[in-house]
Design an enzyme around this catalytic site. Structure first.
Site, PDB file in Angstrom:
ATOM      1  N   MET A  95       0.789  -1.228   0.000  1.00 15.04           N
ATOM      2  CA  MET A  95       0.000   0.000   0.000  1.00 15.04           C
ATOM      3  C   MET A  95       0.827   1.287   0.000  1.00 15.04           C
ATOM      4  O   MET A  95       0.286   2.362   0.253  1.00 15.04           O
ATOM      5  CB  MET A  95      -0.963   0.008   1.194  1.00 15.04           C
ATOM      6  CG  MET A  95      -1.937  -1.158   1.191  1.00 15.04           C
ATOM      7  SD  MET A  95      -2.887  -1.266  -0.350  1.00 15.04           S
ATOM      8  CE  MET A  95      -4.063   0.048  -0.083  1.00 15.04           C
ATOM      9  N   ASN A 112       3.195  -5.407 -10.418  1.00 11.84           N
ATOM     10  CA  ASN A 112       2.122  -5.176  -9.446  1.00 11.84           C
ATOM     11  C   ASN A 112       0.861  -5.871  -9.911  1.00 11.84           C
ATOM     12  O   ASN A 112       0.668  -6.079 -11.112  1.00 11.84           O
ATOM     13  CB  ASN A 112       1.854  -3.665  -9.323  1.00 11.84           C
ATOM     14  CG  ASN A 112       0.767  -3.359  -8.307  1.00 11.84           C
ATOM     15  OD1 ASN A 112       0.710  -3.974  -7.232  1.00 11.84           O
ATOM     16  ND2 ASN A 112      -0.120  -2.432  -8.632  1.00 11.84           N
ATOM     17  N   HIS A 114      -3.296  -5.496  -9.719  1.00 10.27           N
ATOM     18  CA  HIS A 114      -4.335  -4.512  -9.407  1.00 10.27           C
ATOM     19  C   HIS A 114      -5.713  -5.122  -9.696  1.00 10.27           C
ATOM     20  O   HIS A 114      -5.898  -5.739 -10.736  1.00 10.27           O
ATOM     21  CB  HIS A 114      -4.122  -3.240 -10.244  1.00 10.27           C
ATOM     22  CG  HIS A 114      -5.102  -2.165  -9.934  1.00 10.27           C
ATOM     23  ND1 HIS A 114      -5.017  -1.392  -8.792  1.00 10.27           N
ATOM     24  CD2 HIS A 114      -6.222  -1.760 -10.573  1.00 10.27           C
ATOM     25  CE1 HIS A 114      -6.035  -0.545  -8.760  1.00 10.27           C
ATOM     26  NE2 HIS A 114      -6.776  -0.752  -9.834  1.00 10.27           N
TER      27      HIS A 114
HETATM   28  C1  GRF Z   1      -5.464  -7.507  -3.875  1.00 12.07           C
HETATM   29  O1  GRF Z   1      -6.793  -7.362  -4.303  1.00 12.07           O
HETATM   30  C2  GRF Z   1      -4.539  -6.722  -4.770  1.00 12.07           C
HETATM   31  O2  GRF Z   1      -4.930  -6.698  -6.109  1.00 12.07           O
HETATM   32  C3  GRF Z   1      -4.643  -5.351  -4.178  1.00 12.07           C
HETATM   33  O3  GRF Z   1      -4.690  -5.572  -2.782  1.00 12.07           O
HETATM   34  C4  GRF Z   1      -5.240  -6.868  -2.518  1.00 12.07           C
HETATM   35  C5  GRF Z   1      -4.232  -7.603  -1.686  1.00 12.07           C
HETATM   36  O4  GRF Z   1      -4.731  -8.815  -1.177  1.00 12.07           O
HETATM   37  N1  GRF Z   1      -3.578  -4.506  -4.651  1.00 12.07           N
HETATM   38  P1  GRF Z   1      -3.771  -9.846  -0.441  1.00 12.07           P
HETATM   39  O5  GRF Z   1      -3.032  -9.084   0.653  1.00 12.07           O
HETATM   40  O6  GRF Z   1      -2.829 -10.429  -1.452  1.00 12.07           O
HETATM   41  O7  GRF Z   1      -4.696 -10.878   0.141  1.00 12.07           O
END
Ligand code: GRF
Length: 193
Positions: A95, A112, A114
């Site tokens: 994040m 990445n 998304h």
């Molecule tokens: C996923 O939906 C990813 O695409 C987004 O954040 C979420 C992360 O989920 N960027 P996790 O931590 O891998 O369970």
């Protein structure tokens, strides 16, 4: 172009901030014979990230960095990436926005995932925005990271159909399930080129 370090698999670092379900599936994939990568480092900005448990379960080195001083945190990460001879970085629910200079230092080697069909719906709160626009489809995308948020070259995407009954939570769940399959596919794709 990613250059191998000599071992038979490319060395990956996965960056997380939360649950780490993508990390979990990446680790599982990395242990299969067909995987072009092994995971040697997990990086997080959040000492409470649930996904850190996978570092313990699978005995993978972890690095927790405080991003209050972003410049310093990134400097430490770069050192760690070099020390561990990392070939590729996979952001998976990370994040924090990485700086231009960090990305430049690892150019073309940061991916990445998304949860939308990029270039549509970059940024946060994706699922609600998709539903508000009454889209029939959403999905997920693996792309290269550039200094422009969620805008680098697309590697691979999966479409997910939206049902009338879907809300942001059910849609997120459906898409996340596809993400778990998509990230490994993206890695197979870029390393078989
Ligand atoms: C996923 O939906 C990813 O695409 C987004 O954040 C979420 C992360 O989920 N960027 P996790 O931590 O891998 O369970």
């Amino acid at each position: 172009m990613v250059v191998s370090t000599g071992s038979n698999k490319f060395k990956a670092a996965v960056f997380i901030s939360g649950t780490g379900s993508n990390l979990k599936y990446l680790i599982k994939f990395s242990k299969t014979k067909k995987s072009p990568i092994s995971i040697s480092l997990i990086v997080t900005n959040n000492s409470k990230a649930k996904g850190l448990k996978f570092a313990n379960i699978y005995k993978i080195k972890k690095k927790i960095l405080n991003f209050r001083d972003k410049k310093l945190a990134e400097k430490k990460i770069l050192l760690e990436l070099k020390k561990n001879k990392i070939d590729i970085v996979c952001l998976a629910g990370f994040m924090k926005i990485l700086s231009k200079s960090f990305i430049k230092n690892f150019k073309g080697k940061i991916l990445n995932i998304h949860p939308s069909l990029l270039p549509k719906y970059k940024g946060l709160n994706t699922h609600q925005r998709v539903l508000d626009k009454k889209e029939k489809y959403s999905g997920c995308t693996v792309h290269y990271v550039t200094s422009k948020l969620d805008s680098g070259k697309i590697i691979i995407q999966t479409q997910v159909k939206i049902n009338k009954k879907d809300n942001a939570k059910t849609l997120a769940k459906k898409i996340l399930k596809q993400e778990h399959k998509l990230y490994p596919k993206a890695l197979l794709k870029i390393f078989s080129l």
